[in-house]
Design an enzyme around this catalytic site. Structure first.
Site, short mmCIF file in Angstrom:
data_model
loop_
_atom_site.label_atom_id
_atom_site.label_comp_id
_atom_site.label_asym_id
_atom_site.label_seq_id
_atom_site.Cartn_x
_atom_site.Cartn_y
_atom_site.Cartn_z
N LYS A 104 -24.41 32.05 -26.24
CA LYS A 104 -23.80 33.37 -26.20
C LYS A 104 -22.54 33.42 -25.82
O LYS A 104 -22.06 32.88 -24.85
CB LYS A 104 -24.63 34.15 -25.10
CG LYS A 104 -24.08 35.68 -24.77
CD LYS A 104 -24.77 36.39 -23.80
CE LYS A 104 -24.24 37.89 -23.62
NZ LYS A 104 -24.95 38.46 -22.62
N LYS A 162 -25.64 34.28 -30.24
CA LYS A 162 -25.15 35.72 -30.12
C LYS A 162 -23.77 35.84 -30.00
O LYS A 162 -23.27 35.01 -28.99
CB LYS A 162 -25.64 36.29 -28.90
CG LYS A 162 -25.46 37.74 -28.58
CD LYS A 162 -26.19 38.18 -27.25
CE LYS A 162 -25.50 39.58 -26.94
NZ LYS A 162 -25.90 39.91 -25.56
C1 PBG Z 1 -25.57 41.46 -21.08
C2 PBG Z 1 -25.79 41.55 -22.44
C3 PBG Z 1 -24.85 42.11 -23.43
C4 PBG Z 1 -25.51 42.13 -24.61
C5 PBG Z 1 -26.91 41.74 -24.49
N1 PBG Z 1 -27.03 41.43 -22.95
C6 PBG Z 1 -23.65 42.39 -23.15
C7 PBG Z 1 -22.36 41.47 -22.48
O1 PBG Z 1 -22.96 40.38 -22.29
O2 PBG Z 1 -21.87 42.11 -21.81
C8 PBG Z 1 -24.84 42.73 -25.99
C9 PBG Z 1 -25.72 43.21 -26.82
C10 PBG Z 1 -24.93 44.02 -27.78
O3 PBG Z 1 -23.80 44.05 -28.06
O4 PBG Z 1 -25.73 44.33 -28.92
N2 PBG Z 1 -26.52 40.61 -20.16
#
Ligand code: PBG
Length: 331
Positions: free
Chosen positions: A201, A255
């Protein structure tokens, strides 16, 4: 002569629709889709999210209706994210392990509505519960501390599994959390609850609308670069995936999606593990913005991106377009 023009004309098999269908190498079906849903407090509430046109937060009763819709559309899994009321957010995100929190109530409502006709994937991370918007516990310097956070994430994951979650999806990027969560699930009577790890991520600019949706955007000071990955790195993603597999992840996620197809491809080439892409909120919003601006056709853009994920090797895709895509696929 074989293999050279005119014996070989690659356009031959492209000449007609039936032939293109016959030679198609990849396919998207509704079973490839995971539908992220945002839960909000109240009863009979639908709150449209301005930065995610077409997506709303739903109160628990509405979530149960979306679950029935997912089953009817052939979508196998929904992913839940809560917009925790602001008075329940705290420095330590304690609401994350309240057995009666929004997330747990939504899980139970889905299971009451559709039972095991639908899988429920739940997000493990503290950002929807903390007053500072970070995914973990912060020390005096604002640093997100690893091991103390993992201990809390374990409680959060067990709380979700107790409520009926089928797949635990840690999105926090702490080191060692997959192993800790796996052990806790085993010890608490949840041997069949899966873990889909957000293994690679990235600290991405594509998450903006999501942070609006869970109400953490306005709270967050600074960024998440001390735990989420540097977009410049790919070899490091292989190490993240290897560790998460070793620690007990059943599947891994990359992601965001489209800008990281190389990572998806490399993971799939290197590891025999199911890999999923998260087409994140900013990616969704860009398709909607292109449609609104007359720059491109939503449906065509969407289907092209989904097939790209499959071509790169994905088992499935988390996308806010899941119900729309499933309807398109059903014709
Ligand atoms: C945070 C989380 C995020 C997303 C899913 N879980 C955002 C972040 O890390 O700030 C992003 C998902 C999206 O943008 O659709 N735990």
């Amino acid at each position: 002569m074989t293999g050279s023009y005119p014996n070989t004309r690659l356009r031959r098999t492209r000449a007609h629709g039936w032939s293109r269908a016959l030679h198609r190498e990849n396919i998207v079906t509704p079973a490839d889709l995971i539908w992220p849903l945002f839960v909000t407090a109240g009863e009979g509430v639908e709150e449209p999210i301005a930065t995610l046109p077409g997506v709303s937060r739903w109160s628990v009763d509405g979530i149960a209706k979306r679950a029935k819709e997912a089953v009817a559309l052939g979508i196998p899994v929904v992913a839940l994210f809560p917009n925790t009321p602001h008075d329940l957010r705290s420095d330590d995100g304690a609401e994350a392990h309240n057995p009666d929190n929004l997330m747990c109530r939504a899980i139970k409502a889905i299971k009451d509505a559709v039972g095991n006709d639908l899988g429920v994937l739940t997000d493990v991370a503290l950002d929807p519960y903390t007053s500072h918007g970070q995914d973990g516990l912060v020390d005096d310097t604002g640093y997100v501390v690893n091991d103390e956070t993992v201990a809390v994430l374990v409680d959060q994951a067990v709380n979700q599994a107790n409520a009926g979650a089928d797949i635990i999806a840690p999105s926090d990027m702490m080191d060692g959390r997959i192993k800790a969560i796996r052990m806790a699930l085993e010890m608490n009577g949840h041997p069949n609850v899966q873990i889909m790890s957000y293994a690679a991520k990235y600290a991405s600019a594509f998450y903006g609308p999501f942070r609006d949706a869970v109400g953490s955007g306005g709270l967050l000071k600074g960024d998440k670069k001390a735990y989420q990955m540097d977009p410049a790195n790919a070899d490091e993603a292989m190490r993240e995936v290897a560790l998460d597999i070793a620690e007990g992840a059943d599947s891994v996620m990359v992601k965001p999606g489209l800008a990281y197809l190389d990572i998806i491809y490399r993971v799939r080439q290197r590891f025999d593990v199911p890999v999923f892409a998260y087409q994140v909120s900013g990616e969704y919003a860009m398709i909607e913005a292109a449609q609104a601006a007359g720059i491109g056709d939503r449906d065509a853009l969407l289907m092209e991106k989904l097939i790209a994920f499959k071509r790169a090797g994905c088992s499935g895709v988390l996308t806010y377009h899941a119900p729309h895509a499933a309807r398109l696929l059903a014709g």
